[in-house]
Design a protein around this motif. Structure first.
Motif, PDB file in Angstrom:
ATOM      1  N   ASP A   1       0.863  -1.182   0.000  1.00 36.63           N
ATOM      2  CA  ASP A   1       0.000   0.000   0.000  1.00 36.63           C
ATOM      3  C   ASP A   1       0.900   1.233   0.000  1.00 36.63           C
ATOM      4  N   GLU A   2       0.747   2.080  -0.998  1.00 34.47           N
ATOM      5  CA  GLU A   2       1.594   3.272  -1.140  1.00 34.47           C
ATOM      6  C   GLU A   2       1.475   4.212   0.059  1.00 34.47           C
ATOM      7  N   ARG A   3       0.303   4.279   0.667  1.00 35.48           N
ATOM      8  CA  ARG A   3       0.084   5.196   1.782  1.00 35.48           C
ATOM      9  C   ARG A   3       0.700   4.688   3.080  1.00 35.48           C
ATOM     10  N   THR A   4       0.581   3.378   3.349  1.00 30.09           N
ATOM     11  CA  THR A   4       1.030   2.845   4.638  1.00 30.09           C
ATOM     12  C   THR A   4       2.332   2.050   4.547  1.00 30.09           C
TER      13      THR A   4
ATOM     14  N   ASN B   1      -3.298   2.887  -5.571  1.00 30.45           N
ATOM     15  CA  ASN B   1      -2.435   3.006  -4.390  1.00 30.45           C
ATOM     16  C   ASN B   1      -1.666   1.714  -4.081  1.00 30.45           C
ATOM     17  N   HIS B   2      -1.735   0.722  -4.957  1.00 36.26           N
ATOM     18  CA  HIS B   2      -0.995  -0.527  -4.780  1.00 36.26           C
ATOM     19  C   HIS B   2       0.281  -0.460  -5.609  1.00 36.26           C
TER      20      HIS B   2
END
Length: 135
Positions: free
Chosen positions: A39-42, A60-61
């Protein structure tokens, strides 16, 4: 890998649908792992990246490729994939190739380079067919 060769269904399905990435770092060490998606965010691991050509990643992957197998800003000698393909060769169900956009598909790499990597795996009893992808 031997469990897929032995006909066990779950390992066979896993390896049929997911590539194993491998890399030889600057020190000559061989590293390998399933290609992963995070996950790009986490930064959290989501799933092994599937081999399916029509697979669409959500925005976002992020697919982690060969650079994830070496330290930041480090180069590698050569890299590629190990693919489970019982129809490819005659001596093994596993194919070692140089399919890496950053470290594998380069004009100066030859079949001899792949044979050297195959030798490192053979040292541990892992037999591999070879497929050189030309630049």
């Amino acid at each position: 890998m031997s469990s897929a060769d032995g006909g066990l269904l779950i390992p066979r399905i896993l390896h049929k649908h997911h590539n194993i990435l491998w890399i030889v770092d600057c020190g000559g060490e061989v590293w390998f792992a399933l290609e992963e998606t995070v996950d790009e965010r986490t930064g959290g691991l989501l799933y092994p990246f599937p081999r399916a050509p029509d697979f669409k990643r959500p925005p976002n992957h992020v697919k982690l490729g060969h650079p994830a197998l070496v330290r930041a800003q480090q180069m590698a000698r050569i890299a590629g994939e190990i693919i489970f393909d019982p129809d490819f060769g005659t001596t093994s169900n596993w194919v070692l190739n140089n399919a890496s956009g950053r470290f594998g598909i380069r004009p100066h790499l030859t079949i001899e380079n792949l044979e050297s990597v195959r030798g490192a795996f053979l040292h541990f009893g892992i037999a591999l067919e070879l497929e050189l992808i030309e630049a």
